[in-house]
Write an enzyme that holds these catalytic residues in place. Sequence first.
Site, PDB file in Angstrom:
ATOM      1  N   ALA A 186       0.862  -1.179   0.000  1.00  0.00           N
ATOM      2  CA  ALA A 186       0.000   0.000   0.000  1.00  0.00           C
ATOM      3  C   ALA A 186       0.903   1.236   0.000  1.00  0.00           C
ATOM      4  O   ALA A 186       2.079   1.168   0.359  1.00  0.00           O
ATOM      5  CB  ALA A 186      -0.922  -0.009   1.208  1.00  0.00           C
ATOM      6  N   GLY A 204       0.237  -4.964   1.071  1.00  0.00           N
ATOM      7  CA  GLY A 204      -0.999  -5.026   0.290  1.00  0.00           C
ATOM      8  C   GLY A 204      -0.863  -5.851  -0.968  1.00  0.00           C
ATOM      9  O   GLY A 204      -1.847  -6.410  -1.452  1.00  0.00           O
ATOM     10  N   GLU A 212      -1.269  -9.397   0.122  1.00  0.00           N
ATOM     11  CA  GLU A 212      -2.695  -9.562   0.440  1.00  0.00           C
ATOM     12  C   GLU A 212      -3.532  -9.659  -0.834  1.00  0.00           C
ATOM     13  O   GLU A 212      -4.470 -10.457  -0.906  1.00  0.00           O
ATOM     14  CB  GLU A 212      -3.163  -8.384   1.304  1.00  0.00           C
ATOM     15  CG  GLU A 212      -2.578  -8.421   2.705  1.00  0.00           C
ATOM     16  CD  GLU A 212      -2.812  -7.144   3.489  1.00  0.00           C
ATOM     17  OE1 GLU A 212      -3.319  -7.235   4.622  1.00  0.00           O
ATOM     18  OE2 GLU A 212      -2.493  -6.050   2.976  1.00  0.00           O
ATOM     19  N   GLU A 227       4.287  -5.052   7.710  1.00  0.00           N
ATOM     20  CA  GLU A 227       3.595  -3.903   8.297  1.00  0.00           C
ATOM     21  C   GLU A 227       4.045  -3.583   9.723  1.00  0.00           C
ATOM     22  O   GLU A 227       4.120  -2.406  10.102  1.00  0.00           O
ATOM     23  CB  GLU A 227       2.079  -4.121   8.276  1.00  0.00           C
ATOM     24  CG  GLU A 227       1.449  -4.006   6.902  1.00  0.00           C
ATOM     25  CD  GLU A 227       1.409  -5.322   6.132  1.00  0.00           C
ATOM     26  OE1 GLU A 227       0.723  -5.387   5.101  1.00  0.00           O
ATOM     27  OE2 GLU A 227       2.079  -6.298   6.575  1.00  0.00           O
TER      28      GLU A 227
END
Length: 258
Positions: free
Chosen positions: A63, A108, A111, A131
Site C-alpha cells: 500500500a 498489500g 494480500e 507492516e
Amino acid sequence: MGFVKLEKQGHVGIVTIDRQEALNALNSQVLSDLDAVIDQVAADDEIYVMILTGAGRSFVAGADIGEMKGFSSIDGKKFGVHGGGVFLKLENMAKPVIAAINGFALGGGCELSMACDIRLASEKAKFGQPEVGLGITPGFAGTQRLPRIVGISKAMELILTAKVIKADEAKAIGLVSEVYPAEELMPKALELANAICANAQIAVQESKRCIRMGMQTDIATGSAFEAEAFGVCCGTADKDEGMGAFLEKRAEKHFQNK
C-alpha cells in the site's frame, strides 16, 4: 482505466496494475480503478478466467506509504475497509482469478495475491507482510488469509517478524503453486488459464464457489453446498456434452456453458 489495464486474449482477461513509478503501490485511486475493472471482468460473458499481474518489476510493492503517513485512526479504518472490500469482491467473483506474481508482493501486494484463487510466481518474486516494522498491522485481510493458506504458526512468524521471503520459500510453504523463470511466467499463466477455459464454465464456477464457501464453514455445511452445486450441473447441457464425449470416446467437447 487509470492505473489498471484490461486486455483480452480469447476467453482470458489479463488485468495489469500499472503504476510503475511507485512499484504499483496501492493508493486509493489504484484500489478504485481495480474495483471498476473487476466489475468489468465479472460482467463480460466472453471472459472465463482473469489473470492479475503487475507492470514492470513489481506485482504490487504494498500500500502507498506516502498516502498512509498522514492517516488518522478514522482514515486508516476507511482505507482498510476500502481495500478489504475490493479484495473480497475479487475473491468472491464467480470467475477464477490467477495471480501472475512477477516481482515484489509485499504488504498489500501479498494480500492482493492471496485474494486470487491460484498464485504463480516468477523466480524474482518476493513476498511478505512487513507492516509491523512500519508500526501498523496488515490492513487488507492479511491476518485472515495468510493463516488460512500457510497455517497459523508460519503466518505468525511471517507477520510478527516482518520477514520477506523469496519465491522458492513461498512455494515450499504453499503460498504459491508454482515458480517459473521470469520470461515463462505469463506464458505459463496463460496456459493454465486456457486449460480452465476449456472446461464447462458453470462447473468451474460452481467448483470455485464450493471451495471458497467450504473453507469458511464446517464440512457438513460445505458438503451440502457441494451437493447443491452437483445438482445444478446435472441440469446443464454441458453435463450431457461432457458425459456424452466420455462415453463416445470423443476427445473434442463443445461446451455451451449453459
